[in-house]
Design a protein around this motif. Sequence first.
Motif, short mmCIF file in Angstrom:
data_model
loop_
_atom_site.label_atom_id
_atom_site.label_comp_id
_atom_site.label_asym_id
_atom_site.label_seq_id
_atom_site.Cartn_x
_atom_site.Cartn_y
_atom_site.Cartn_z
N ARG A 199 29.31 95.58 -70.41
CA ARG A 199 29.11 96.32 -71.66
C ARG A 199 27.73 96.98 -71.73
O ARG A 199 27.42 97.70 -72.67
N MET A 200 26.91 96.74 -70.70
CA MET A 200 25.55 97.30 -70.69
C MET A 200 25.54 98.77 -70.30
O MET A 200 26.51 99.27 -69.73
N LYS A 201 24.41 99.40 -70.56
CA LYS A 201 24.21 100.77 -70.10
C LYS A 201 24.09 100.75 -68.58
O LYS A 201 23.71 99.73 -67.98
N ASN A 202 24.40 101.89 -67.94
CA ASN A 202 24.45 101.96 -66.49
C ASN A 202 23.18 101.48 -65.80
O ASN A 202 23.24 100.79 -64.79
N ASN A 204 20.97 99.28 -66.80
CA ASN A 204 20.89 97.82 -66.87
C ASN A 204 21.93 97.17 -65.97
O ASN A 204 21.69 96.11 -65.39
N LYS A 205 23.10 97.79 -65.86
CA LYS A 205 24.13 97.29 -64.94
C LYS A 205 23.60 97.30 -63.51
O LYS A 205 23.80 96.35 -62.76
N LYS A 206 22.93 98.40 -63.12
CA LYS A 206 22.38 98.52 -61.77
C LYS A 206 21.35 97.42 -61.52
O LYS A 206 21.34 96.81 -60.45
N THR A 207 20.51 97.17 -62.50
CA THR A 207 19.50 96.12 -62.36
C THR A 207 20.15 94.76 -62.16
O THR A 207 19.76 94.00 -61.28
N ALA A 208 21.14 94.45 -62.99
CA ALA A 208 21.85 93.17 -62.88
C ALA A 208 22.53 93.06 -61.51
O ALA A 208 22.48 92.00 -60.87
#
Length: 109
Positions: A82-85, A87-91
């Motif tokens: 559900r995160m922005k792209n 933040n998804k990349k960081t995770a």
Amino acid sequence: MSLGKNIENRCKELGIGTKELSELANIPYTTVRDIVLGKSNPSIDKVKKISIALHTTIDKLVFDDDVSEDDELKLLFIEISRMKNENKKTAKNMLKALIVQNKSQELRI
């Protein structure tokens, strides 16, 4: 225990009230209040929204089932999705780094 009582208990564990839950789940406060008080039988969609907002599973809310480690990981992945792209990349990069670290530790054994 009832669905309403389980929701109330989980809110207490997280230190939030029904007003905040209603905002997190994007459900009207009066609806959440009625569910917690046992005055309403919510749709599965509403129970799903509430379970996501409370970082738990529908099974835990409805059946009092304990949340396993695998279920907890699934909940974390749902939150990541559900995160922005960015933040998804960081995770994703953090997870990759942990996997590489774990693999290298396994090879040393």
